[in-house]
Design a protein around this motif. Structure first.
Motif, PDB file in Angstrom:
ATOM      1  N   GLY A  73     -21.566 -40.621-125.197  1.00 33.82           N
ATOM      2  CA  GLY A  73     -21.898 -39.793-126.341  1.00 33.82           C
ATOM      3  C   GLY A  73     -20.843 -38.754-126.642  1.00 33.82           C
ATOM      4  N   THR A  74     -21.121 -37.914-127.590  1.00 32.55           N
ATOM      5  CA  THR A  74     -20.119 -36.957-128.081  1.00 32.55           C
ATOM      6  C   THR A  74     -20.197 -35.578-127.437  1.00 32.55           C
ATOM      7  OG1 THR A  74     -21.622 -36.301-129.877  1.00 32.55           O
ATOM      8  CG2 THR A  74     -20.075 -38.105-130.327  1.00 32.55           C
ATOM      9  N   HIS A  86     -17.395 -34.120-125.295  1.00 34.77           N
ATOM     10  CA  HIS A  86     -16.127 -33.719-125.918  1.00 34.77           C
ATOM     11  C   HIS A  86     -16.204 -32.308-126.493  1.00 34.77           C
ATOM     12  CE1 HIS A  86     -14.806 -37.822-125.398  1.00 34.77           C
ATOM     13  NE2 HIS A  86     -15.817 -38.279-126.138  1.00 34.77           N
ATOM     14  N   THR A  87     -17.254 -31.572-126.144  1.00 34.20           N
ATOM     15  CA  THR A  87     -17.440 -30.213-126.665  1.00 34.20           C
ATOM     16  C   THR A  87     -16.285 -29.317-126.247  1.00 34.20           C
ATOM     17  OG1 THR A  87     -19.832 -30.442-126.564  1.00 34.20           O
ATOM     18  CG2 THR A  87     -18.950 -28.199-126.693  1.00 34.20           C
ATOM     19  N   SER A  93     -25.675 -35.969-122.554  1.00 30.12           N
ATOM     20  CA  SER A  93     -24.867 -36.362-123.710  1.00 30.12           C
ATOM     21  C   SER A  93     -25.309 -37.712-124.264  1.00 30.12           C
ATOM     22  CB  SER A  93     -23.388 -36.414-123.308  1.00 30.12           C
ATOM     23  OG  SER A  93     -22.572 -36.805-124.394  1.00 30.12           O
ATOM     24  N   GLU A 121     -27.996 -38.732-128.129  1.00 30.10           N
ATOM     25  CA  GLU A 121     -27.818 -39.676-129.235  1.00 30.10           C
ATOM     26  C   GLU A 121     -28.992 -40.656-129.318  1.00 30.10           C
ATOM     27  OE1 GLU A 121     -24.025 -41.554-129.018  1.00 30.10           O
ATOM     28  OE2 GLU A 121     -22.933 -39.708-129.463  1.00 30.10           O
TER      29      GLU A 121
END
Length: 556
Positions: A233-234, A237-238, A306, A310
């Motif tokens: 998931g994204t 990348h925080t 993470s 999603e």
């Protein structure tokens, strides 16, 4: 004179004898107002823990919901993912080092923090750090038992199905708990209560089982989340949301907070290392297993959160809330089986964690209040009863000022850690007059001034006093980056080192008789401590150091 002495004087003599703590058959010690079976140096026959048990101990301590959510706490401070993981690695290594130092007295003199406090604070003054630990043990026992109840709720939801998962709650909102959670909480207590009958030296196999179950649970959830989402998931990348000096101070605050979370537990590390079979048995668990367990769990928590963000459209950092959300969204056979086994793993973790961090240490501290009538087992049950009486769901399910204060309680505990380490390594030079730690009169090397060591009191007050303005501002929500706030950002390190150095310096300036040296554990019984009512003139010395120690019978 221990705290409960006046109360027990009113008990008829026949009942008083019956209520006394059990004594091993053919024992070389007696119950006194300063001593019982659980407070004496652990004899060879009870030193059963090897490196395997300490590895399991640290996996239980490191693989839990606290470690799982570390990244979320650091992200909330404005750190990036890489910065957060760097802080977690550094803090876990510092906590591991602290565990080694704090546990060294236990693995070499076979006594716990309860007895070490008498040497540092005085025979009577030593009750103060114990009362602090008893209070925090009761609160955290309740909170961890509540999460154990949530694990039971997950299991029951998987077994019973929709009728339990969607149980209609009739309790008012002011209760801050639903009926299913309340029922699950008391089911957890019913499962937990019999475990307190097991002596610490016999917890080796249960801890190994718990370690395997929770490790498999965390890895299983990671594999499932990554597979179901097709990746991490994204969220991973925080980037940093803070900047400049504020981000720097938040990073320092995050570091000391993580150290404080595990360092507060390290305060009583000797409570467990005293059961070590060899002096170095705990080192592998402390140096290797502890940081790996903490870091891997934090990383797994980050990846699972993470990925599931999603899948379910919301960020669920708490693993219990995640598993409950899974059941709310689907009760397919796969979902029920998965949440059942995950709930079982977290149940094993909660059971072991309540014992590791609260019941044994708190039970032994309670035992020191009056050893003749309270041992670890009885103390553990008292801790549990008080924990239930606090209604822990009131703390967990709502944001309260009390929780903010409790999370900042390390400002009081970190100076105590510094004092006990300073006393053993710098003041005593790793030597203890063991028998004097069980003498409640002026003949003890640790009697000081009427049983109180003013040096420790001054060192402790100096360690936490300057931190109080920052704590108050944090509780009030008025922190704005002032000098007091920055000092509070390093509260654990400040309290630890200031108290450690001041305690040592005061002993250098104002030394005491027999400040250093080593002597065997001999129990001197006089009119205050004898249980048979002998006269003041009669004194008896019982040598309790016996390498041919008789087998200790397991009594209630």
């Amino acid at each position: 004179m221990p705290i409960l002495h006046l109360w027990t004087q009113r008990i008829p003599n026949s009942w008083s004898k019956r209520l006394e703590c059990p004594v091993d058959e053919d024992s070389t010690y007696r119950n006194t107002t300063w001593c019982n079976r659980d407070l004496i140096p652990i004899p060879p026959t009870r030193r059963t823990w090897t490196y395997r048990e300490y590895a399991a101990y640290w996996i239980i301590t490191g693989v839990n919901a606290t470690s799982w959510t570390l990244a979320s706490s650091l992200l909330a401070l404005g750190l990036s993912i890489s910065q957060a993981m760097g802080v977690i690695v550094g803090a876990s290594l510092l906590a591991a080092l602290l565990a080694v130092v704090a546990g060294w007295p236990g693995s070499h003199h076979y006594v716990g923090f309860t007895i070490l406090s008498r040497g540092a604070w005085g025979m009577r003054g030593g009750f103060w750090p114990l009362l602090n630990r008893i209070m925090t043990a009761c609160i955290w026992m309740g909170i961890q038992a509540y999460w154990g109840g949530q694990a039971v709720k997950i299991i029951l939801g998987a077994v019973i199905g929709p009728k339990f998962v969607f149980w209609r709650n009739t309790l008012p909102e002011s209760a801050h708990v639903d009926e299913a959670s309340l029922l699950s909480f008391f089911v957890f207590l019913a499962v937990f209560a019999p475990m307190l009958l097991v002596a610490p030296e016999r917890l080796r196999i249960p801890f190994r089982v718990a370690f395997v179950m929770i490790a498999c649970t965390v890895l299983g959830m990671l594999v499932w989340a990554l597979s179901a989402n097709g990746g991490a998931g994204t969220l991973i990348h925080t980037g940093p949301t803070g900047q400049g000096s504020k981000l720097g101070w938040n990073t320092v605050y995050g570091l000391q907070s993580v150290v404080g979370v595990f360092g507060s537990g390290c305060l009583g590390q000797s409570d467990w290392t005293r059961y070590s079979k060899t002096p170095n048995a705990a080192l592998f668990g402390q140096i290797v297993t502890a940081p790996i367990a903490i870091c891997v769990t934090a990383l797994c928590g980050l990846l699972v959160t993470s990925a599931t963000a999603e899948i379910y459209g919301e960020v669920l950092w708490n693993p219990f809330q995640l598993l409950l959300a899974i059941q709310q969204n689907s009760l397919s056979a796969g979902a029920r089986a998965g949440t059942f086994f995950a709930g079982l793993g977290f149940l094993a973790s909660a059971l072991a964690l309540c014992i590791v961090t609260n019941s044994v240490a708190g039970g032994m501290d309670l035992a020191a209040l009056y050893p003749r009538y309270i041992n670890i087992r009885r103390g553990s049950y008292l801790i549990t009863i008080i924990a239930v009486a606090t209604c822990p769901w009131q703390f967990v399910t709502q944001a309260t000022t009390f929780i903010t204060v409790l999370s900042g309680w390390s400002v009081f505990l970190s100076p105590m850690t510094g004092i006990v380490i300073s006393d053993y390594f710098l003041v005593r030079k790793q030597g203890l007059h063991m028998g004097d730690l069980y003498l409640g009169n002026s003949s003890s090397a640790y009697w000081y001034s009427r049983g109180f060591n003013w040096r420790a009191v001054l060192a402790w007050a100096t360690g936490f006093g300057p931190l109080l303005p920052g704590l108050i501002r944090q509780v009030q929500g008025s922190a704005n980056g002032s000098g007091w706030d920055h000092l509070y950002n390093v509260s654990y390190f400040f309290g630890f080192f200031v108290s450690l150095l001041l305690h040592w310096g005061l002993f250098r300036l104002f030394p005491t008789e027999r400040q250093t040296g080593d002597s065997p554990f001999s129990l001197v019984l006089d009119s205050e401590s004898r249980s048979d009512g002998s006269s003041d003139q009669e004194r008896e010395v019982i040598d309790v150091v016996d390498e041919k120690d008789r087998s200790a019978s397991m009594l209630v």
